[in-house]
Enzyme design. Structure first.
Site, PDB file in Angstrom:
ATOM      1  N   LYS A 132      27.556  72.818  31.228  1.00  0.00           N
ATOM      2  CA  LYS A 132      27.038  71.438  30.425  1.00  0.00           C
ATOM      3  C   LYS A 132      27.034  72.295  29.320  1.00  0.00           C
ATOM      4  O   LYS A 132      26.228  73.780  28.931  1.00  0.00           O
ATOM      5  CB  LYS A 132      25.791  70.838  30.781  1.00  0.00           C
ATOM      6  CG  LYS A 132      26.249  70.091  32.155  1.00  0.00           C
ATOM      7  CD  LYS A 132      24.258  69.604  32.470  1.00  0.00           C
ATOM      8  CE  LYS A 132      24.236  68.692  31.640  1.00  0.00           C
ATOM      9  NZ  LYS A 132      22.807  67.682  31.355  1.00  0.00           N
ATOM     10  N   THR A 156      27.244  67.557  26.680  1.00  0.00           N
ATOM     11  CA  THR A 156      26.224  66.898  26.896  1.00  0.00           C
ATOM     12  C   THR A 156      25.715  66.276  25.179  1.00  0.00           C
ATOM     13  O   THR A 156      26.288  67.263  24.191  1.00  0.00           O
ATOM     14  CB  THR A 156      25.154  67.032  27.612  1.00  0.00           C
ATOM     15  OG1 THR A 156      24.498  66.899  27.713  1.00  0.00           O
ATOM     16  CG2 THR A 156      24.989  68.705  26.733  1.00  0.00           C
ATOM     17  N   PHE A 178      24.702  59.691  26.157  1.00  0.00           N
ATOM     18  CA  PHE A 178      23.407  59.238  25.726  1.00  0.00           C
ATOM     19  C   PHE A 178      22.320  58.237  25.363  1.00  0.00           C
ATOM     20  O   PHE A 178      23.285  57.213  24.592  1.00  0.00           O
ATOM     21  CB  PHE A 178      21.690  59.946  25.402  1.00  0.00           C
ATOM     22  CG  PHE A 178      22.337  61.726  25.978  1.00  0.00           C
ATOM     23  CD1 PHE A 178      23.328  62.182  26.825  1.00  0.00           C
ATOM     24  CD2 PHE A 178      20.646  62.506  26.070  1.00  0.00           C
ATOM     25  CE1 PHE A 178      23.051  63.411  26.921  1.00  0.00           C
ATOM     26  CE2 PHE A 178      20.605  63.340  26.607  1.00  0.00           C
ATOM     27  CZ  PHE A 178      22.085  64.258  27.694  1.00  0.00           C
TER      28      PHE A 178
END
Length: 317
Positions: A132, A156, A178
């Site tokens: 990540k 991410t 997100f």
């Protein structure tokens, strides 16, 4: 009759957004993701207490002092937890590179290779790991190189189509846009506005990214993340993957209401294919206050929890 979690698994790969072994056993996800905040919570769980000592012993054996010793401790702890989780899931574990390296491409490359080496030393092949990395320009370029080396990446802290387009152009294996944090920003800016259902800006962002990738033939997997409620999850049913925290998986498992696919089929994006240069990327991010602010905030939060985790490990006997 299948519950909503079981129905969701028929159309989307469900990923556990946790380091909690008991929750992973209970909900049987395909994959799992961790980050410094989740590792900090996991360090307080009884089943992981022995791993704190093992991580510290390994780090001390490397004969590296100062900050390098602390980095060795936290990397080893993250990998040991990942190895435990991989015993319970058939798929992959996502393990995060230190957020303080988010603007340093070469340091990110070095840390990612180190994490893969640690997994391999523990008998885990790189095909079961996603590294990540924050979706900064430097992080995306690091992912471009890592993918060439056969190290798959999860990009991410992604809040915009600009970031998503750059990740796809770099050949990233997976992105984590997100949802909930986007909603948080808009609710703070417009507290009187109704952002429920289809009006949720996080849901709209992930849906647009999903359609853009499918329309233009990108192989990069879209994994919605950071959910605030089950309505957001249900609105993205059919997305490639969704990473969900245990409390929300529990709510889904408690409902037998029918669930219908929202993404997939013939849905097309009207956005033309775009491969942003560094200049374009930085300018478009500058013009997107939400994405800029949430990216910076996310990096700061993960970096702070990384420091707390280092302190916890350094004090462990």
């Amino acid at each position: 009759m299948m519950n909503q979690l079981e129905q969701l698994k028929q159309m989307t790969v469900v990923v556990a957004d946790t380091g909690d072994i008991d929750a992973i056993r209970q909900f049987t996800p395909e994959d799992a993701t961790t980050n410094p905040s989740l590792l900090l919570k996991a360090a307080a769980l009884d089943e992981y207490r022995p791993l704190l000592g093992r991580a510290k012993q390994w780090a001390l054996a490397q004969n590296n002092g100062g900050d390098t010793l602390l980095h060795d401790m936290t990397d080893a702890f993250a990998v040991l937890i990942g190895c435990q989780i991989l015993q319970l899931i058939p798929g992959r574990i996502s393990t995060e590179v230190d957020a303080r390296l988010s603007f340093d491409c070469e340091a990110t490359l070095a840390r990612a290779r180190k994490l893969i080496r640690l997994y391999e030393e523990n008998g885990i092949g790189r095909e079961r790991v996603l590294v990540k990395i924050a979706s900064t320009w430097e992080g995306i370029q690091a992912a471009r190189e890592l993918e060439r080396e056969g190290i798959n990446c999860n990009l991410t802290l992604l809040f915009s189509q600009t970031q998503a387009a750059a990740c796809a152009d770099a050949g990233a294996y997976l992105i984590s846009p997100f949802v909930g944090r986007i909603l948080d920003w808009y609710k703070a800016q417009q507290p009187e506005q109704d952002f429920s259902g289809a009006a949720d800006p996080g849901v709209r962002s992930v849906s647009a990214i999903y359609r853009y990738f499918k329309t233009h033939g990108y192989n990069t997997i879209v994994m919605g993340a950071s959910f605030r409620n089950t309505d957001e999850i249900l609105s993205l049913a059919g997305c490639d993957r969704l990473t969900i925290a245990p409390p929300l998986m529990e709510q889904l498992a408690a409902s037998n209401a029918p669930l219908s696919r929202q993404l997939g089929g013939e849905q097309r994006s009207e956005d033309s294919r775009h491969e942003p240069s560094e200049h374009e990327f930085r300018w478009l991010m500058n013009e997107d206050a939400m994405a800029t602010e949430k990216l910076a905030e996310g990096i700061r939060k993960f970096a702070a929890d990384q420091v707390l985790l280092e302190q916890l490990l350094s004090q462990h006997d």
